[in-house]
Design a protein around this motif. Structure first.
Motif, short mmCIF file in Angstrom:
data_model
loop_
_atom_site.label_atom_id
_atom_site.label_comp_id
_atom_site.label_asym_id
_atom_site.label_seq_id
_atom_site.Cartn_x
_atom_site.Cartn_y
_atom_site.Cartn_z
N ARG A 48 41.89 27.42 40.01
CA ARG A 48 41.62 28.79 40.43
C ARG A 48 42.09 29.73 39.33
NH1 ARG A 48 46.19 29.87 39.46
NH2 ARG A 48 48.04 29.75 40.75
N LEU A 49 41.45 30.86 39.24
CA LEU A 49 41.77 31.84 38.20
C LEU A 49 42.79 32.85 38.71
CD1 LEU A 49 38.25 32.57 36.67
CD2 LEU A 49 40.11 31.26 35.63
N PRO A 50 43.63 33.37 37.81
CA PRO A 50 44.57 34.42 38.24
C PRO A 50 43.86 35.77 38.36
CG PRO A 50 44.77 34.05 35.89
CD PRO A 50 43.76 33.04 36.40
N ASP A 51 44.60 36.77 38.82
CA ASP A 51 44.08 38.14 38.90
C ASP A 51 44.36 38.92 37.62
OD1 ASP A 51 43.30 37.86 41.70
OD2 ASP A 51 45.45 37.80 42.07
N LEU A 52 45.29 38.41 36.80
CA LEU A 52 45.68 39.10 35.58
C LEU A 52 46.28 38.08 34.61
CD1 LEU A 52 46.29 41.75 33.97
CD2 LEU A 52 48.47 41.85 35.20
N ILE A 53 45.95 38.20 33.33
CA ILE A 53 46.51 37.35 32.29
C ILE A 53 47.25 38.23 31.28
CG2 ILE A 53 45.94 35.89 30.30
CD1 ILE A 53 43.74 34.63 31.97
N LEU A 54 48.49 37.84 30.96
CA LEU A 54 49.31 38.57 30.00
C LEU A 54 49.67 37.65 28.84
CD1 LEU A 54 51.72 40.35 32.53
CD2 LEU A 54 49.75 41.36 31.35
#
Length: 606
Positions: free
Chosen positions: A461-467
């Motif tokens: 699953r993909l995150p909502d935000l990538i830093l």
């Protein structure tokens, strides 16, 4: 299909003028009322094929069998009419203004030495004052009256047959010490009467009455009683003065702010009248996909049904229909009502107070801390995200010169680290210091796993935000990886200052300063520190294994491949030190004499 084609055809015949539309179900009931600057464009958008509606709109459209419309001369008239029709029909798909209020009472118990408390129900014996709709006003009044008249707030039942040690409130002069038996029942009942007068008449009338009683006591030479009354007058005056300085000269202000968690939002409304806060209301809505739209709807709907208008409305969002709502509230109130979005100063602090209240209230519903909600909500606004990020992934690279290049990924869920989803990456694409190339490899491997493991693992699953730990160069370097895999997740860099502290968020073309966003700043610093700690820790372990591997090759008969096989099998130094000759022979395929030589060598390393 026939239904949608019929609705599309009807929508195409609408005018481009402003107006209001009423969506109806198969029973002819109005299920949604909306306004539009251009009726044709707005209504047609609901019935287009392959439209990217959110879940709430899709559900509403699936129940629409027909619609009506009313043309107006201006968008302002459409807003006025929309609010009136929503109030009339109470449609199920418009936001429902149900706050958290019930009725609240002030109770004077029926004991010989009564206590004054705030109650939610009119139950039990005693005298009740109320009902009131504001729990905050009731609790504030009870706290004030108990402090001013030094009434007991403990749970003790007063028994004067034996000596009783008073509690802390007596020593800090917030209780008269009834438990000591020095105050008669008659004297205490008089104090309760004065307290009730204070509750019913307010501070001004109470001071007038107490002043007369103090003068009478002085004339009767009852100076002890006169002194007690004087102290109560001074206490009332002090509390009144403390409250009046809250807003200075601004007497009528409402403060509205919103906190969001996914598709659930909470509005907190703080009401200030005559220089002090008199009420607080909270409203929670589910299935919210457009924060700007729901803010506009909330402000217009709230004042349609709550006609206690302030002179100023402070809010937390600059993108609302400020001029339109100002005209609407001014018309409803009959005098000028300003809508302001303060960015600094005392009014900004009031907005932040409302935001904090909304976050805390929302935390009870979604079972997350109010601090985490406030931080994620502030971060969402700062980065211009469509909703608050529940899952955040952060990446960092660490290397030792031209060797030991590794990467680390940490995951924060609802503002808290989720260590079970952390991942380590040994970088293979480069053996030189190339942070950009290393970051690209790490994200490519992550997205490749997503495509092959959807729904099967945390990578599925993909995150909502990538830093990314780095500046705008890192952001630009990974752009091609997002495009290659078609990943539509917002991503930013985390920039540090010369003291290794988070100072800004990097995006393509520039940076976003975070110094003024306290909650978001602390969250980002925590994330950056955690991903750095995790990556450095992994790098140190790799370095230790590399050094130990080099040490082991000094033993005659053990080369690099055998040393690597030994370390991969035993994983830790302790396990290696405790290995038997037989285990070493089996793992590394070496002779017993070589295994004993290795044991002796390891003993020297301990």
């Amino acid at each position: 299909m026939e239904r949608m084609e019929r609705l599309q055809e009807k929508a195409r015949q609408l005018t481009d003028k402003p107006g209001v539309y009423l969506m109806k179900d198969n029973m002819g009931e109005v299920i949604y009322v909306g306004k539009a600057k251009r009726l044709k464009n707005r209504v047609s958008s609901y019935f287009r094929k392959n439209s990217s509606h959110n879940e709430k709109v899709r559900k509403m459209v699936s129940n629409v069998q027909d619609f009506d419309f009313i043309v107006t001369d201006s968008e302002f008239e459409a807003l006025v009419l929309e609010c009136s029709l929503i109030k009339q029909y109470d449609p199920k798909y418009n936001i429902l203004l149900k706050d958290d209020k019930g009725y609240h009472y002030i109770k004077i118990s029926s004991d010989p030495y009564p206590k004054i408390t705030s109650e939610k129900q009119h139950t039990g014996t005693g005298t009740f004052i109320g009902p009131y709709t504001s729990s905050m006003a009731v609790k504030q009044t009870v706290n004030e009256v108990n402090k001013v008249f030094r009434l007991p707030t403990c749970t003790r039942k007063f028994n004067f047959q034996r000596n009783t040690r008073p509690c802390l409130n007596y020593y800090i002069k917030q209780c008269a010490g009834i438990c000591l038996g020095k105050i008669s029942e008659k004297e205490y009942q008089e104090t309760i009467r004065q307290a009730v007068d204070y509750i019913k008449g307010g501070s001004t009338q109470s001071i007038e009455k107490l002043t007369k009683e103090m003068e009478q006591a002085s004339e009767q030479l009852d100076f002890e009683r006169a002194i007690r009354i004087r102290d109560r007058i001074q206490a009332i005056q002090k509390i009144s003065e403390d409250q009046k300085v809250i807003l200075g000269n601004q007497k009528q202000i409402d403060v509205i702010a919103m906190a969001q968690n996914g598709t659930t939002v909470c509005f907190s409304l703080l009401k200030f009248r005559h220089g002090k806060m008199v009420d607080k209301s909270d409203f929670i809505f589910d299935d919210v996909y457009d924060p700007i739209e729901v803010r506009n709807d909330f402000i217009s709907r709230y004042y349609t049904s709550h006609p206690d208008f302030p002179k100023i409305v402070l809010t937390d969002e600059v993108n609302i229909d400020q001029s339109l709502l100002t005209d609407y509230l001014t018309k409803l109130a009959g005098y000028k009502v300003e809508i302001q979005v303060p960015q600094r100063g005392e009014n900004r602090k009031l907005v932040q107070m409302a935001m904090s209240n909304a976050a805390e209230q929302l935390s009870y519903k979604v079972k997350r801390s109010g601090r985490a909600i406030a931080a994620l909500d502030e971060l969402s606004r700062l980065l211009g995200l469509s909703s608050t990020p529940e899952i955040i992934e952060a990446y960092d690279i660490s290397n030792l010169g031209d060797s030991g290049i590794v990467g680390g990924m940490v995951v924060f869920e609802n503002g808290q680290p989720k260590k079970s989803d952390y991942r380590k990456f040994a970088i293979h694409s480069t053996n030189t210091r190339d942070d950009y190339g290393s970051m690209r490899e790490m994200l490519e491997r992550r997205f490749s796993r997503y495509q092959t493991e959807q729904g099967e693992s945390s990578f599925g699953r993909l995150p909502d935000l990538i830093l990314l730990d780095g500046g705008k160069g890192h952001v630009a370097a990974v752009k091609e990886i997002f495009q290659k895999y078609g990943i539509d997740v917002p991503y930013f860099g985390m920039v540090k200052d010369d003291k290794h502290r988070t100072r800004a968020i990097a995006k393509e073309g520039g940076e976003i300063s975070i110094a003024a966003y306290k909650s978001a700043f602390h969250l980002l610093t925590r994330i950056q520190d955690e991903v750095h700690r995790y990556t450095i820790s992994y790098q140190r372990n790799v370095r230790k294994k590399t050094m130990l591997e080099m040490e082991i090759t000094r033993v005659k008969g053990i080369g690099e491949k055998k040393a690597l096989a030994i370390l991969r099998h035993f994983k830790t130094k302790t396990a290696l030190y405790n290995a038997t000759v037989e285990e070493l022979c089996q793992v590394a395929k070496i002779k017993p004499e070589t295994a004993r030589e290795l044991q002796l060598f390891l003993e020297q390393l301990k």
